[in-house]
Design an enzyme around this catalytic site. Structure first.
Site, PDB file in Angstrom:
ATOM      1  N   HIS A  77       5.592  20.802  36.483  1.00  0.00           N
ATOM      2  CA  HIS A  77       4.695  19.698  35.924  1.00  0.00           C
ATOM      3  C   HIS A  77       3.793  19.473  37.062  1.00  0.00           C
ATOM      4  CE1 HIS A  77       7.096  18.554  32.279  1.00  0.00           C
ATOM      5  NE2 HIS A  77       8.062  18.132  33.065  1.00  0.00           N
ATOM      6  N   CYS A 126      12.308  13.479  34.127  1.00  0.00           N
ATOM      7  CA  CYS A 126      11.473  14.319  35.678  1.00  0.00           C
ATOM      8  C   CYS A 126      10.439  13.911  35.912  1.00  0.00           C
ATOM      9  CB  CYS A 126      11.589  15.647  35.188  1.00  0.00           C
ATOM     10  SG  CYS A 126      10.802  15.951  33.864  1.00  0.00           S
TER      11      CYS A 126
HETATM   12  N1  NDP Z   1      14.815  20.050  30.924  1.00  0.00           N
HETATM   13  C1  NDP Z   1      14.293  19.203  31.580  1.00  0.00           C
HETATM   14  O1  NDP Z   1      13.098  19.469  31.857  1.00  0.00           O
HETATM   15  C2  NDP Z   1      14.639  18.110  31.646  1.00  0.00           C
HETATM   16  C3  NDP Z   1      15.597  17.358  30.851  1.00  0.00           C
HETATM   17  N2  NDP Z   1      15.568  16.135  31.018  1.00  0.00           N
HETATM   18  C4  NDP Z   1      16.686  15.370  29.768  1.00  0.00           C
HETATM   19  O2  NDP Z   1      17.883  15.874  30.009  1.00  0.00           O
HETATM   20  C5  NDP Z   1      18.455  15.901  28.852  1.00  0.00           C
HETATM   21  C6  NDP Z   1      19.070  17.505  28.729  1.00  0.00           C
HETATM   22  O3  NDP Z   1      18.081  18.199  28.546  1.00  0.00           O
HETATM   23  P1  NDP Z   1      18.288  19.532  28.965  1.00  0.00           P
HETATM   24  O4  NDP Z   1      19.439  19.927  30.113  1.00  0.00           O
HETATM   25  O5  NDP Z   1      16.815  20.326  29.256  1.00  0.00           O
HETATM   26  O6  NDP Z   1      18.857  20.600  27.321  1.00  0.00           O
HETATM   27  P2  NDP Z   1      19.539  21.522  27.001  1.00  0.00           P
HETATM   28  O7  NDP Z   1      19.337  21.913  25.877  1.00  0.00           O
HETATM   29  O8  NDP Z   1      19.151  22.700  28.435  1.00  0.00           O
HETATM   30  O9  NDP Z   1      20.959  21.411  27.559  1.00  0.00           O
HETATM   31  C7  NDP Z   1      21.727  20.493  26.624  1.00  0.00           C
HETATM   32  C8  NDP Z   1      22.941  20.991  26.537  1.00  0.00           C
HETATM   33  O10 NDP Z   1      23.796  20.092  25.342  1.00  0.00           O
HETATM   34  C9  NDP Z   1      24.677  20.773  24.623  1.00  0.00           C
HETATM   35  N3  NDP Z   1      24.706  20.251  23.370  1.00  0.00           N
HETATM   36  C10 NDP Z   1      24.089  20.039  22.331  1.00  0.00           C
HETATM   37  N4  NDP Z   1      24.447  19.225  21.476  1.00  0.00           N
HETATM   38  C11 NDP Z   1      25.483  18.763  21.906  1.00  0.00           C
HETATM   39  C12 NDP Z   1      26.550  17.848  21.773  1.00  0.00           C
HETATM   40  N5  NDP Z   1      26.536  17.300  20.274  1.00  0.00           N
HETATM   41  N6  NDP Z   1      27.312  17.539  22.477  1.00  0.00           N
HETATM   42  C13 NDP Z   1      27.539  18.032  23.590  1.00  0.00           C
HETATM   43  N7  NDP Z   1      26.838  18.848  24.002  1.00  0.00           N
HETATM   44  C14 NDP Z   1      25.781  19.346  23.305  1.00  0.00           C
HETATM   45  C15 NDP Z   1      23.941  22.119  24.590  1.00  0.00           C
HETATM   46  O11 NDP Z   1      25.074  23.280  24.554  1.00  0.00           O
HETATM   47  P3  NDP Z   1      24.988  24.269  23.595  1.00  0.00           P
HETATM   48  O12 NDP Z   1      24.397  25.249  24.415  1.00  0.00           O
HETATM   49  O13 NDP Z   1      26.451  24.613  23.947  1.00  0.00           O
HETATM   50  O14 NDP Z   1      24.716  24.113  22.291  1.00  0.00           O
HETATM   51  C16 NDP Z   1      23.319  22.487  26.085  1.00  0.00           C
HETATM   52  O15 NDP Z   1      24.258  23.206  26.870  1.00  0.00           O
HETATM   53  C17 NDP Z   1      17.403  15.513  27.909  1.00  0.00           C
HETATM   54  O16 NDP Z   1      17.670  14.031  27.721  1.00  0.00           O
HETATM   55  C18 NDP Z   1      16.235  15.593  28.275  1.00  0.00           C
HETATM   56  O17 NDP Z   1      15.133  15.062  27.998  1.00  0.00           O
HETATM   57  C19 NDP Z   1      15.456  15.272  32.063  1.00  0.00           C
HETATM   58  C20 NDP Z   1      14.700  15.856  32.835  1.00  0.00           C
HETATM   59  C21 NDP Z   1      14.106  17.181  32.780  1.00  0.00           C
HETATM   60  O1  X15 Z   2       9.087  16.445  30.878  1.00  0.00           O
HETATM   61  C1  X15 Z   2      10.135  15.850  30.392  1.00  0.00           C
HETATM   62  O2  X15 Z   2       9.851  14.622  29.981  1.00  0.00           O
HETATM   63  P1  X15 Z   2       8.704  13.763  30.082  1.00  0.00           P
HETATM   64  O3  X15 Z   2       7.458  14.576  29.952  1.00  0.00           O
HETATM   65  O4  X15 Z   2       8.898  12.910  28.818  1.00  0.00           O
HETATM   66  O5  X15 Z   2       8.627  12.919  31.238  1.00  0.00           O
HETATM   67  C2  X15 Z   2      11.119  16.445  30.637  1.00  0.00           C
HETATM   68  O6  X15 Z   2      11.123  17.744  31.488  1.00  0.00           O
HETATM   69  C3  X15 Z   2      11.775  16.778  29.344  1.00  0.00           C
HETATM   70  O7  X15 Z   2      10.806  17.251  28.596  1.00  0.00           O
HETATM   71  P2  X15 Z   2      11.053  17.851  27.100  1.00  0.00           P
HETATM   72  O8  X15 Z   2      11.228  16.654  26.467  1.00  0.00           O
HETATM   73  O9  X15 Z   2       9.769  18.260  26.736  1.00  0.00           O
HETATM   74  O10 X15 Z   2      12.031  18.856  27.099  1.00  0.00           O
END
Ligand code: NDP
Ligand code: X15
Length: 352
Positions: free
Chosen positions: A217, A137
């Site tokens: 952020h 992000c």
């Molecule tokens: N949140 C943010 O601000 C941002 C995140 N990202 C990136 O996106 C990615 C996902 O982050 P985010 O969505 O926040 O994470 P979350 O924890 O919100 O979601 C991850 C999901 O993956 C599922 N999960 C966990 N383990 C497994 C597995 N082994 N196989 C399949 N599914 C699995 C979880 O399922 P369950 O609930 O069923 O356990 C959950 O639904 C990361 O790489 C993160 O760095 C990028 C930009 C911004």
């Molecule tokens: O801020 C973020 O990543 P970044 O600071 O590494 O760019 C994403 O929102 C995921 O952050 P997290 O790894 O703290 O969940």
């Protein structure tokens, strides 16, 4: 197309793909039948068990399963992996086994994929690639500003201080609750090198802090340009970017909290703010040095990028057409006036 990992990013990617006229969402995978599994069912998204041994938990919870993640990967033309950081890299073998191309998220190391992607900055780099990483992000937010500045004026150096939210709203185990943390404490932070996966020749230094907030952020940016500029010219340039919202003076939006309220008032799904939000008043210039503040909604700014990455990988649209289609279908782009935003919201309500 399938989504593996249906959490903060995954559920938004699923909705966004579902809204595209040229894409079909064939299912999503989760590890547990929590509330998100129930709402996925209500949206009609076929559910697959990400961990086969946990399949019985889904039926016990009343969530119908379409199968196991292997089957989803085998059926899909492409998987968007939205699993927690590090799990995506472990999943790559599964995708390779089924010869299914995949998109990974920014929590993975850059080497998880052949290409790191931002639609505005390097759309064509993902053409025909099998494995692509949509950058984080923060990196997405920085790339969307750097690309037009680089094209218009040339960029000598970027310095950015990133005030990062402690966690997402549902992440109650994260923090700080009452502190201000240099994070990462090591300077420069990892964000600069990550931006360089998109702009390899760029000079950039970044610093990060974490604060007790879940909203967004906020970046304090200083960009040394190759030409003298005026603030008015930069502002006009950024106002021309559909994924950048230059907050007009007089809106009374003095922080991330009001930005999130604004998105909710406008009826945006989940209160998402896909655009970078740049405070117009903050755009200041001193010779070749540009300064500005922007807010980045971490939960949603990467969503349109995932949609565009799919089109780039299948080479179905060029950059402009893909971004325009994504923006139109999701309702991205706030005109310079508040009424533009209100009109958009009214149109969305009228469609319902
Ligand atoms: N949140 C943010 O601000 C941002 C995140 N990202 C990136 O996106 C990615 C996902 O982050 P985010 O969505 O926040 O994470 P979350 O924890 O919100 O979601 C991850 C999901 O993956 C599922 N999960 C966990 N383990 C497994 C597995 N082994 N196989 C399949 N599914 C699995 C979880 O399922 P369950 O609930 O069923 O356990 C959950 O639904 C990361 O790489 C993160 O760095 C990028 C930009 C911004
Ligand atoms: O801020 C973020 O990543 P970044 O600071 O590494 O760019 C994403 O929102 C995921 O952050 P997290 O790894 O703290 O969940």
């Amino acid at each position: 197309m399938g989504v593996n990992g249906y959490g903060t990013i995954g559920k938004r990617v699923a909705d966004a793909v579902h809204a595209q006229p040229d894409m079909e969402l064939i299912g999503v995978a989760k590890t547990q039948p929590n509330f998100e599994a129930h709402t996925a069912g209500e949206r009609g998204y076929p559910m697959y068990a990400a961990i086969p041994e946990r399949s019985p938990l889904f039926s016990e919870a009343g969530v119908e399963l379409a199968g196991e993640v292997d089957e989803l990967v085998a059926k899909a033309d492409i998987i968007v992996d939205c699993t927690p950081s590090g799990i995506g890299a472990e999943n790559r073998e599964l995708y390779e086994t089924h010869h299914t191309p995949a998109i990974f998220q920014g929590g993975e190391d850059a080497d998880v994929a052949d290409v790191s992607f931002n639609a505005r900055a390097n759309f064509d780099a993902a053409r025909d690639a099998d494995y692509v990483r949509v950058v984080s992000c923060n990196t997405t937010g920085l790339s969307r500003i750097i690309a037009p500045l680089e094209e218009e004026y040339g960029v000598e150096k970027v310095r950015a201080t990133l005030v990062r939210r402690g966690g997402d709203p549902g992440q109650n185990s994260r923090g700080p609750i009452n502190d201000i943390l240099p994070n990462p404490i090591k300077i420069p932070s990892h964000h600069g090198p990550d931006v360089k996966t998109i702009f390899p020749d760029l000079e950039i230094d970044t610093l990060g802090l974490k604060v007790p907030a879940t909203l967004m952020h906020v970046h304090a940016l200083n960009v040394t340009l190759e030409d003298d500029v005026t603030g008015a010219h930069v502002r006009q340039l950024l106002e021309g970017e559909n994924r950048v919202y230059v907050i007009p003076e007089g809106m009374g939006i003095d922080g991330a909290g009001k930005l999130m309220d604004f998105a909710l008032d406008a009826g945006r799904p989940r209160g998402d703010m896909w655009e970078n939000c740049v405070w117009g008043e903050s755009i200041g210039v001193n010779g070749r040095d540009l300064y500005l503040f922007q807010a980045i909604h971490q939960q949603s700014d990467v969503i349109p990028e995932n949609v565009d990455a799919i089109r780039a990988m299948f080479d179905t649209e060029d950059q402009q057409d893909s971004m325009a289609l994504t923006d139109q279908t999701l309702g991205i782009g706030i005109s310079g006036s508040p009424s533009g935003f209100a009109e958009q919201a009214r149109a969305e309500f009228a469609d319902d």
